[in-house]
Structure formats: C-alpha cells, structure tokens
Design a protein around this motif. Structure first.
Motif, PDB file in Angstrom:
ATOM      1  N   ASP A  14       0.753  -1.153  -0.002  1.00 42.49           N
ATOM      2  CA  ASP A  14       0.039  -0.054   0.007  1.00 42.49           C
ATOM      3  C   ASP A  14       0.868   1.306  -0.004  1.00 42.49           C
ATOM      4  OD1 ASP A  14      -2.158  -1.553   0.028  1.00 42.49           O
ATOM      5  OD2 ASP A  14      -2.612  -1.122   2.133  1.00 42.49           O
ATOM      6  N   VAL A  15       1.903   1.046   0.830  1.00 38.52           N
ATOM      7  CA  VAL A  15       2.926   2.306   0.804  1.00 38.52           C
ATOM      8  C   VAL A  15       3.508   2.559  -0.542  1.00 38.52           C
ATOM      9  CG1 VAL A  15       5.023   3.361   1.865  1.00 38.52           C
ATOM     10  CG2 VAL A  15       3.522   2.053   3.316  1.00 38.52           C
ATOM     11  N   LEU A  16       3.728   1.582  -1.317  1.00 33.69           N
ATOM     12  CA  LEU A  16       4.440   1.403  -2.630  1.00 33.69           C
ATOM     13  C   LEU A  16       3.512   2.072  -3.755  1.00 33.69           C
ATOM     14  CD1 LEU A  16       6.612  -1.932  -2.569  1.00 33.69           C
ATOM     15  CD2 LEU A  16       7.329   0.686  -2.597  1.00 33.69           C
ATOM     16  N   LEU A  17       2.186   1.813  -3.572  1.00 38.75           N
ATOM     17  CA  LEU A  17       1.162   2.405  -4.344  1.00 38.75           C
ATOM     18  C   LEU A  17       1.174   3.771  -4.136  1.00 38.75           C
ATOM     19  CD1 LEU A  17      -1.668  -0.201  -4.289  1.00 38.75           C
ATOM     20  CD2 LEU A  17      -0.344   0.409  -6.290  1.00 38.75           C
ATOM     21  N   LEU A  18       1.274   4.331  -2.854  1.00 36.76           N
ATOM     22  CA  LEU A  18       1.214   5.567  -2.486  1.00 36.76           C
ATOM     23  C   LEU A  18       2.379   6.440  -3.360  1.00 36.76           C
ATOM     24  CD1 LEU A  18       0.123   5.852   1.033  1.00 36.76           C
ATOM     25  CD2 LEU A  18      -1.355   6.639  -0.787  1.00 36.76           C
TER      26      LEU A  18
END
Length: 243
Positions: free
Chosen positions: A85-89
C-alpha cells in the motif's frame, strides 16, 4: 497523489499554546508520539521517499517508516495495511509528477517527447524504486491509471491500432527506466583502461563521443537518440494503419 511538501506528521504536530521555542518563532511539538490523526497519505508518501533515498528500497519497512514518522506502528497501520500500500502511494506520487499535458493539444511526436523526458527525469531522481515500480501492478492507483489513460487516448487519437497501444507504452517505459539509470552512471563507465589497445574501435568511439561532453550530458545524448528512434519506429505503426 499531488506533489507533497514536508511530512505533515512531523511538522504539524505543534500544539496551540506551546508557543515559540526561545522566542525564535519556531514551533515546538508536544512531547511524545503524535496522535494517528496527524498522519495522512501525503505525509506517509513523503516519509517513505525520504527513507528510500537514505537507505534504499530494502530500508523501507513498516517499522522503519513508523520510526521515520515518529509514530507507533499501530498508528501507521490505521492508514496503510501493508508495504505494498505504501508503494502504491509512492508510485502514484511519482507518476503525478510526470508531464502528460501535451497529449491534449500537441502533435503525437511532441507529446511523446515531453512525456518521455519528464518521465525519465522523475525516475532518475529515484532509481532505487525502478525495479519495484516497473513491475508493480497499477490496480487502485488513481494517478498512475490517469497517466496511462491520457497516454493511451493520445496514441488512439493519433491513429495507433488499439491492440498495439499497451505494448508501445511498455516499449517506451523499458527505455525510459533504463535511461533513468544511465543518468546516474559514472563519467568513466566506458573507460577501457589497460585494454584500450586491444579494443581500438570501441576506445576511439568513446573518445569521439566524449569530445562534446562539456556541453551536453552523454546520458541526454543517448536518450535523445534512442527516443527519436522509438518515435520513428512506433510512428510507422500509425502510418501502416492509415494505409
């Protein structure tokens, strides 16, 4: 995700009434960890990028990110469920910095040029993320999908066969990501050293290319050459469809 300033979770936590530090006008945050309410996705994105820039991709862990934000891990998990999820951000934030505006008005060739140069320059600043983002699914990443939508429409409007659009974008991206690495390569990467006499043609070509380096970066020369070749080659697909 629009471009974000400093991490809000670390700068917006000063409580009203704390006053300035030693009368200097610098706000001082209350002691202890900030509440989860101070966290937001923009702040998490910026902190993740700062962490990766210092420690590389492997340095990005949920525990490390929580420490970077000065919050408890449980507070971080209230906003992002996992490292993915952090990488998607992060992916969405970086993609939002890529300029696609010329696809709405400029000729296709000019639009691809401005998009590709912008894309390369953004990721040249974040090369540790390229191996990850290059293969990260774009599912539920609004800014990334918006970029692909704009570029796809530009290709379609320019007359490209619909079945060739995605593969054309991937071909350009493969070149763009590789070229982003080239920006960070050392100047003597092609120095043949003690093997110069046994590689005379290559050594002479390197020396010839080096003659203009004072004016233009070798990485920019190579990128322009490759990009123009791709634009010319991909443009032939459009011409073939029109015939």
């Amino acid at each position: 995700m629009p471009a974000v300033p400093a991490v809000q979770g670390r700068s917006a936590g000063a409580a009203a009434g704390n006053g300035d530090a030693a009368g200097t006008g610098t706000s001082r945050r209350r002691a202890g960890r900030p509440s989860a309410a101070l966290l937001d996705k923009a702040g998490i994105t910026t902190a993740a990028l700062e962490l990766i820039n210092r420690k590389g991709y492997d340095g990005l862990t949920m525990a490390g990110l929580a420490k970077e934000l000065d919050v408890a891990p449980s507070a971080l998990y209230n906003h992002v469920a996992s490292k993915r999820d952090v990488l998607l951000l992060v992916e969405d934030h970086l993609t939002s910095l890529v300029d696609v505006s010329d696809f709405s008005a400029a000729p296709w060739e000019d639009a691809v040029r401005s998009w590709a140069w912008s894309y390369r320059n953004v990721f040249a600043e974040h090369t540790p993320l390229i191996p990850v983002i290059a293969v990260l699914p774009v599912t539920d990443a609004p800014q990334t999908l918006a970029m692909y939508e704009t570029v796809s429409k530009g290709f379609l409007d320019a007359g490209f066969p619909q079945e060739r659009i995605v593969s054309s974008i991937v071909a350009l991206e493969s070149f763009i990501f590789g070229s982003a690495y080239d920006v960070t390569a050392p100047e003597d990467i092609f120095d043949s050293g003690s093997m110069a006499e046994s590689t005379p043609h290559f050594t002479a070509a390197v020396r010839s290319a080096s003659s203009g380096r004072a004016l233009v970066r070798p990485a920019d020369v190579a990128f322009e050459l490759g990009l123009e070749a791709l634009i010319s080659g991909l443009g032939a697909l459009r011409a073939a469809k029109k015939q």
